[in-house]
Design a protein around this motif. Structure first.
Motif, PDB file in Angstrom:
ATOM      1  N   MET A 145      23.648 -37.115   3.707  1.00 10.10           N
ATOM      2  CA  MET A 145      23.672 -36.147   2.696  1.00 10.10           C
ATOM      3  C   MET A 145      25.222 -34.796   3.920  1.00 10.10           C
ATOM      4  O   MET A 145      25.601 -35.167   4.498  1.00 10.10           O
ATOM      5  N   ASN A 146      26.244 -34.707   2.890  1.00 12.02           N
ATOM      6  CA  ASN A 146      27.438 -34.104   2.757  1.00 12.02           C
ATOM      7  C   ASN A 146      26.746 -32.843   2.895  1.00 12.02           C
ATOM      8  O   ASN A 146      26.013 -32.260   2.610  1.00 12.02           O
ATOM      9  N   ILE A 148      26.819 -29.010   1.908  1.00 11.44           N
ATOM     10  CA  ILE A 148      26.421 -28.786   0.430  1.00 11.44           C
ATOM     11  C   ILE A 148      26.706 -27.060   0.939  1.00 11.44           C
ATOM     12  O   ILE A 148      26.172 -26.565  -0.245  1.00 11.44           O
ATOM     13  N   LEU A 324      28.306 -33.333  -6.329  1.00 13.59           N
ATOM     14  CA  LEU A 324      27.502 -33.400  -5.680  1.00 13.59           C
ATOM     15  C   LEU A 324      27.219 -35.440  -5.816  1.00 13.59           C
ATOM     16  O   LEU A 324      27.268 -36.251  -4.974  1.00 13.59           O
ATOM     17  N   VAL A 325      27.326 -35.607  -7.171  1.00 13.65           N
ATOM     18  CA  VAL A 325      27.590 -36.360  -8.406  1.00 13.65           C
ATOM     19  C   VAL A 325      28.938 -37.465  -7.456  1.00 13.65           C
ATOM     20  O   VAL A 325      28.807 -38.797  -6.212  1.00 13.65           O
ATOM     21  N   HIS A 328      29.272 -37.798  -3.459  1.00 15.31           N
ATOM     22  CA  HIS A 328      28.212 -39.191  -2.339  1.00 15.31           C
ATOM     23  C   HIS A 328      28.154 -40.596  -3.031  1.00 15.31           C
ATOM     24  O   HIS A 328      28.321 -40.451  -4.092  1.00 15.31           O
ATOM     25  N   LYS A 384      21.506 -40.581 -10.208  1.00 12.44           N
ATOM     26  CA  LYS A 384      22.340 -40.063  -9.056  1.00 12.44           C
ATOM     27  C   LYS A 384      21.953 -38.432  -8.874  1.00 12.44           C
ATOM     28  O   LYS A 384      21.614 -38.727  -7.573  1.00 12.44           O
ATOM     29  N   ILE A 388      20.038 -37.430  -4.829  1.00  9.10           N
ATOM     30  CA  ILE A 388      20.600 -36.094  -4.744  1.00  9.10           C
ATOM     31  C   ILE A 388      20.067 -34.979  -4.585  1.00  9.10           C
ATOM     32  O   ILE A 388      19.278 -34.289  -3.621  1.00  9.10           O
ATOM     33  N   ALA A 391      16.736 -35.653  -2.708  1.00  8.21           N
ATOM     34  CA  ALA A 391      17.149 -35.809  -1.396  1.00  8.21           C
ATOM     35  C   ALA A 391      17.380 -33.846  -0.405  1.00  8.21           C
ATOM     36  O   ALA A 391      16.200 -33.661   0.516  1.00  8.21           O
ATOM     37  N   HIS A 444      14.205 -29.715  -8.602  1.00  2.34           N
ATOM     38  CA  HIS A 444      15.251 -29.843  -8.380  1.00  2.34           C
ATOM     39  C   HIS A 444      15.677 -28.543  -8.720  1.00  2.34           C
ATOM     40  O   HIS A 444      17.023 -28.453  -8.562  1.00  2.34           O
TER      41      HIS A 444
END
Length: 459
Positions: A145-146, A148, A324-325, A328, A384, A388, A391, A444
């Motif tokens: 995970m980058n 955020i 985000l999409v 990643h 996707k 994310i 996660a 979500h």
């Protein structure tokens, strides 16, 4: 972004593992990797366990079958084996494959999103040999995970204008409009409300289910009936006119004898009505429970400001999801993509049928093929995004309370105009999957709210 699923069915890497199953028997499992989201489990059932399962199957069979010359349950094993060997072998395979697959998955510690049992010829299993087979599973991708926090957003500068206020007031007047019958001799135009009587015939025979009286059609609303677009048929008509057209009875109708058959429709114009708007003045405001036109305008502006704030937040969140999409990269489980595309195609085909009836011609198929190609890219992005957000929710430790779930049921009931009990029945009709989807959507929402709260809106 993309589904980098390999085309080769063979495993790229493998590891040999032995698990003790819940019944205390040693179960040999070889885990192979097809891709980052697909694994193979090559499972070996011991000779001893195979013998036990055959013994169980023959015991059950002996209780069920009637063999001439023998009392119930007393037929010798050798005779049953000669007559029913293939049936028993198939029964054993159908029992062992799912049972041992589930045990292997559970003991491996993996959480599959899909388990694909192999199709096995029953002739491959023997009472005096160990039995091996390979099950394929799909798992969620494991990705880094980058960061955020502090994702930059360009500031939205849109403001409420006088034109926005004017449009909102005009829309309010239209909602409070009254219908007056048109007395002058003129043809119908877009915006008119046309009251019609409809009679339907199949093979010259009147069909009661197709008879409609006093149907009000708003020209410009793109209404259709039996696949006939009513706007085109009822525009430029006069009171008293009758239009004869041909439609098609729906293929999914409960009247199976009429399904897909041509329908002759006689549409009679009984009245033409026009919408009359109230004057925008203090009296109009009073009718709405306010004291003056000035107060009405203030309320309208406040409502527009609230809506603008909601729209702006949604715009920001959509941008964050796209970010985000785009930032990643990981494989997408094929089953999730197929499920998303199938659902999207159902909506497309439903909308197409609503607009064009049961046309199954080549033009429809060409359109659907084009839409399917466009849908794939969108579906991949949606799957996707959900992975994310899954996660993020897990990383942040987000959970749901019973009150939050109950509030969601009440919200859905209000939107769908159903009782809470009816909404729950619909959700639970999908089994555990239906409930899990509802919970996932709420998690979500928490995840994207967290990203939004920590984003940086640039001036």
């Amino acid at each position: 972004m993309g589904n980098r699923e390999g085309s080769s069915p063979s495993s790229r890497t493998s590891s040999h593992t032995s698990y003790w199953d819940p019944f205390g028997e040693l179960m040999k499992v070889e885990v192979g990797e097809i891709s980052s989201v697909r694994r193979t489990l090559t499972i070996e059932v011991s000779e001893e366990d195979v013998k036990k399962e055959f013994a169980r199957a023959y015991t059950d069979l002996r209780k069920r079958v009637r063999v001439p010359g023998f009392r119930p349950g007393k037929a010798p094993h050798s005779l049953l084996e000669r007559k029913y060997a293939d049936v028993v072998a198939e029964d054993v395979v159908l029992k062992l494959v799912p049972d041992y697959s589930r045990r292997a998955v559970k003991e491996s510690g993996m959480s599959p999103i899909m388990v694909e049992f192999p199709s096995i010829d029953h002739k491959s299993i023997h009472t005096d040999k160990a039995f091996s087979f390979t099950t394929t599973i799909e798992i969620k991708p494991n990705f880094k995970m980058n960061d955020i926090n502090g994702i930059p957003l360009s500031k939205e500068t849109r403001k409420i204008t006088a034109e926005d206020e004017e449009k909102a007031l005009d829309a309010l007047r239209h909602r409070q409009a009254t219908l007056h019958e048109v007395t002058e001799e003129r043809e119908t135009v877009e915006g008119d409300f046309v009251s019609v009587d409809i009679s339907g015939f199949v093979g010259g025979r009147p069909i009661e289910a197709l008879t409609q009286t006093g149907v009000l059609v708003h020209l410009g609303s793109k209404s259709s009936y039996m696949g006939v677009e009513l706007d085109a048929q009822l525009t430029a008509q006069r009171k008293g006119d009758t239009i004869d057209v041909t439609g098609t009875y729906p293929k999914d109708s409960s009247h199976s004898d009429l399904s897909g058959k041509p329908v002759a429709l006689a549409i009679h114009v009984r009245a033409v009505k026009a919408s009359v708007l109230p004057e925008l003045d203090d009296e109009f405001a009073t009718d709405l429970g306010l004291t003056s036109l000035g107060e009405l305008k203030q309320k309208v502006r406040e409502g527009l400001e609230v809506q603008l704030k909601r729209d702006t937040e949604k715009l920001y969140k959509d941008q964050l999801v796209k970010h985000l999409v785009d930032t990643h990269t990981f494989d997408i489980p094929p089953s999730l993509l197929q499920e998303e595309m199938a659902l999207a195609m159902q909506h497309v085909e439903h909308d197409h049928q609503h607009e064009h009836g049961d046309d199954d011609g080549s033009e429809k198929q060409d359109k659907l093929r084009t839409l399917r190609a466009n849908i794939q890219e969108t579906a991949m992005a949606q799957v996707k995004a959900r992975l994310i957000l899954d996660a993020i929710a897990k990383e942040q430790g987000f959970t749901l309370s019973d009150d939050e779930i109950e509030t969601e049921y009440r919200s859905l009931a209000e939107q769908m105009k159903l009782s809470v009990a009816e909404v729950k029945r619909k959700v639970h009709a999908g089994g555990d999957r239906g409930v899990e989807r509802l919970k996932a959507r709420l998690l979500h929402l928490k995840a994207i709210q967290h990203v939004y709260d920590n984003a940086h809106i640039q001036d």
